[in-house]
Design a protein around this motif. Sequence first.
Motif, PDB file in Angstrom:
ATOM      1  N   UNK A 177      -3.559  32.148  38.658  1.00  0.00           N
ATOM      2  CA  UNK A 177      -3.542  33.589  38.522  1.00  0.00           C
ATOM      3  C   UNK A 177      -3.773  33.965  37.060  1.00  0.00           C
ATOM      4  N   UNK A 178      -4.354  35.137  36.790  1.00  0.00           N
ATOM      5  CA  UNK A 178      -4.545  35.578  35.398  1.00  0.00           C
ATOM      6  C   UNK A 178      -3.211  35.654  34.674  1.00  0.00           C
ATOM      7  N   UNK A 179      -3.182  35.414  33.366  1.00  0.00           N
ATOM      8  CA  UNK A 179      -1.908  35.315  32.645  1.00  0.00           C
ATOM      9  C   UNK A 179      -1.112  36.610  32.600  1.00  0.00           C
ATOM     10  N   UNK A 180      -1.788  37.771  32.545  1.00  0.00           N
ATOM     11  CA  UNK A 180      -1.037  39.017  32.387  1.00  0.00           C
ATOM     12  C   UNK A 180      -0.180  39.360  33.615  1.00  0.00           C
ATOM     13  N   UNK A 181      -0.739  39.347  34.842  1.00  0.00           N
ATOM     14  CA  UNK A 181       0.107  39.684  35.993  1.00  0.00           C
ATOM     15  C   UNK A 181       0.817  38.483  36.605  1.00  0.00           C
ATOM     16  N   UNK A 182       0.655  37.295  36.025  1.00  0.00           N
ATOM     17  CA  UNK A 182       1.196  36.085  36.642  1.00  0.00           C
ATOM     18  C   UNK A 182       2.712  36.148  36.882  1.00  0.00           C
ATOM     19  N   UNK A 183       3.546  36.586  35.905  1.00  0.00           N
ATOM     20  CA  UNK A 183       4.989  36.639  36.186  1.00  0.00           C
ATOM     21  C   UNK A 183       5.336  37.558  37.348  1.00  0.00           C
ATOM     22  N   UNK A 184       4.688  38.734  37.402  1.00  0.00           N
ATOM     23  CA  UNK A 184       4.977  39.670  38.488  1.00  0.00           C
ATOM     24  C   UNK A 184       4.547  39.112  39.836  1.00  0.00           C
ATOM     25  N   UNK A 185       3.407  38.442  39.871  1.00  0.00           N
ATOM     26  CA  UNK A 185       2.922  37.866  41.134  1.00  0.00           C
ATOM     27  C   UNK A 185       3.910  36.832  41.667  1.00  0.00           C
ATOM     28  N   UNK A 186       4.398  35.938  40.783  1.00  0.00           N
ATOM     29  CA  UNK A 186       5.325  34.904  41.251  1.00  0.00           C
ATOM     30  C   UNK A 186       6.687  35.490  41.617  1.00  0.00           C
ATOM     31  N   UNK A 187       7.102  36.533  40.923  1.00  0.00           N
ATOM     32  CA  UNK A 187       8.353  37.199  41.303  1.00  0.00           C
ATOM     33  C   UNK A 187       8.243  37.798  42.698  1.00  0.00           C
ATOM     34  N   UNK A 188       7.068  38.306  43.025  1.00  0.00           N
ATOM     35  CA  UNK A 188       6.850  38.869  44.358  1.00  0.00           C
ATOM     36  C   UNK A 188       6.776  37.775  45.417  1.00  0.00           C
ATOM     37  N   UNK A 225      15.247  37.253  35.531  1.00  0.00           N
ATOM     38  CA  UNK A 225      14.160  36.720  36.358  1.00  0.00           C
ATOM     39  C   UNK A 225      14.001  35.223  36.138  1.00  0.00           C
ATOM     40  N   UNK A 226      14.160  34.760  34.905  1.00  0.00           N
ATOM     41  CA  UNK A 226      14.056  33.324  34.627  1.00  0.00           C
ATOM     42  C   UNK A 226      15.119  32.534  35.380  1.00  0.00           C
ATOM     43  N   UNK A 227      16.361  33.025  35.355  1.00  0.00           N
ATOM     44  CA  UNK A 227      17.455  32.336  36.033  1.00  0.00           C
ATOM     45  C   UNK A 227      17.236  32.310  37.542  1.00  0.00           C
ATOM     46  N   UNK A 228      16.848  33.444  38.103  1.00  0.00           N
ATOM     47  CA  UNK A 228      16.615  33.509  39.553  1.00  0.00           C
ATOM     48  C   UNK A 228      15.447  32.618  39.957  1.00  0.00           C
ATOM     49  N   UNK A 229      14.401  32.575  39.124  1.00  0.00           N
ATOM     50  CA  UNK A 229      13.249  31.732  39.445  1.00  0.00           C
ATOM     51  C   UNK A 229      13.659  30.256  39.468  1.00  0.00           C
ATOM     52  N   UNK A 230      14.440  29.832  38.463  1.00  0.00           N
ATOM     53  CA  UNK A 230      14.852  28.429  38.402  1.00  0.00           C
ATOM     54  C   UNK A 230      15.720  28.064  39.607  1.00  0.00           C
ATOM     55  N   UNK A 231      16.629  28.939  39.983  1.00  0.00           N
ATOM     56  CA  UNK A 231      17.480  28.678  41.150  1.00  0.00           C
ATOM     57  C   UNK A 231      16.649  28.572  42.422  1.00  0.00           C
ATOM     58  N   UNK A 232      15.676  29.481  42.554  1.00  0.00           N
ATOM     59  CA  UNK A 232      14.820  29.456  43.750  1.00  0.00           C
ATOM     60  C   UNK A 232      13.989  28.188  43.795  1.00  0.00           C
ATOM     61  N   UNK A 233      13.428  27.813  42.665  1.00  0.00           N
ATOM     62  CA  UNK A 233      12.591  26.617  42.611  1.00  0.00           C
ATOM     63  C   UNK A 233      13.402  25.362  42.934  1.00  0.00           C
ATOM     64  N   UNK A 234      14.593  25.256  42.342  1.00  0.00           N
ATOM     65  CA  UNK A 234      15.411  24.060  42.547  1.00  0.00           C
ATOM     66  C   UNK A 234      15.984  23.978  43.951  1.00  0.00           C
TER      67      UNK A 234
END
Length: 519
Positions: free
Chosen positions: A407-418, A477-486
């Motif tokens: 994904x393009x770098x600018x919207x990439x965080x929002x896309x993965x959060x979604x 968002x970083x904490x929630x992403x890590x928990x979801x990934x793990x």
Amino acid sequence: ILDVRVKGGERIIGAQFNFENQAVLWSEKGNIYKLNFAQNRYWKVGKPGLVSCANYQMTPPTNLLVGLHTGRAILIDTDSGAIRSRFVENCDILGVGGSSDGALVFTHCRDHVTVWDSVTRKARLRLALQLEASLEFVRILTGPPTIPTSQHRVTGGPTIPTSVYRVITACRDGKIAVWGLPPLANKKSVDKFELLSEGNIGSECEGFCIEEEDLYAATKIEVFKVDLATGMKEKVVDIKDRERICNIDVKTIENRTVIVLHLETRSLFLRNGEVVEQVFCWGAGCFTRDGFLMGKTKPEGSVEFYRVDGAWNKDALKLNKDAVKMKKDAAKTKPKADVKSTNTVRIERIDKSTAANIKERVVASVPIDDEVDIANVNKAQRDYDQLLTQITTTTLLPLLKSGSLSYPPLPRPTIWAKLLHLPRNKRNYLKFCKVHHSSPENILSNIHIWSPHLKLVPHIPSFLSPFLNLFSGHPTTSFEFCLTLLSRYTWLSSYPSPPAPPGLVPPLLRVSLSHHSPV
């Protein structure tokens, strides 16, 4: 809306738009590329040598004047790559440019400027300055000053100037002069310049820009407007931030004049001394003639393009001081993207149906108040919610297909959060940190608090580091992403039970295989 970089680590060191809203980029190794946004394509113009500066000609708009480290300047057709003219200086060239009709070309060196006839390719006149003057800015304007005769200041008294061209020079110490150049047909008056007006800012200047009949000069703390006809100066902006100024732009659109300061961490759009928009991206900037796009050349060697047509008519809005500081820090510490080793340009493009909704919306006011404008916060939340509704399979598949399955770098965080359905529950995360007496910014420590057994896994920090960089500046968002990934996509999904034996297919993979290959 667009991020451009050269694969193989070659840095892009400059960018500019022409009058047809096409862009040209040049790299540290001398490669020149052209981008045609209307046709959605790019091509390599050529490699004439190490480039020190470049400037598009107004007539014709496809001709690019390039200054080389060899002390020579060339006029190159960016469509065909053909070299139309050559000009020899035999010293370091700091800037190049020309008149709007294409008849004159100038080369700007540290202590002099040479004006060339673009047809005969011969030096028409040279203006030498003192060695300590440090010439910073040169422009050629076509046509005499549009003011009454009595206001002209010329050498020998107030006479009517016969100049068709005016050469504007500005030095770093703030000294500004306007020089008249006789018509090309007048062969008897080409041996000297005619001083029309002069002025002095009175302090060291960081950048200059011309808009219509005014020169704008930026010092470390102020921006002045200088009338080119009279040399009179007027202070127009007080600069509150003490960031280094990369360059300054001025645009007048619909009778509204906006000053843009390109700083170390952001670009400030100021109208009547108030900030109406700011884009958090460091580096020098440039604009299309109509103000639709802004290009930012970043020190790391890439160029980012932003759509800024909505910034020119905005009203001044407020932003919390802590939010501004956090975005500044994020702009400074943004990691470099990995690039491959082939010597071509990669363009990461956003699908049109998504691009209109993903441009950055950051606005502020000077001076910055501590209070948050609740209406702006609610609007930002509505914009974010609207963006999330645009992230669907239909819009994401073209993004993946457009470049390297990423994904393009600018919207990439929002896309993965979604995609991961992150709740972004800041209240719960802060409550968790308060109970355990930990800092919200220390994500890895909080991960170990959440699951102490992870301290026994040595590669966890290295595994999570790229994802923490992705959501830099957003601890929740970083904490929630890590928990979801793990918890969903690693062996922790079966914790505290042991992972599946090597001979068995993991449940997630089995479901995926059953869906795509029922047999």
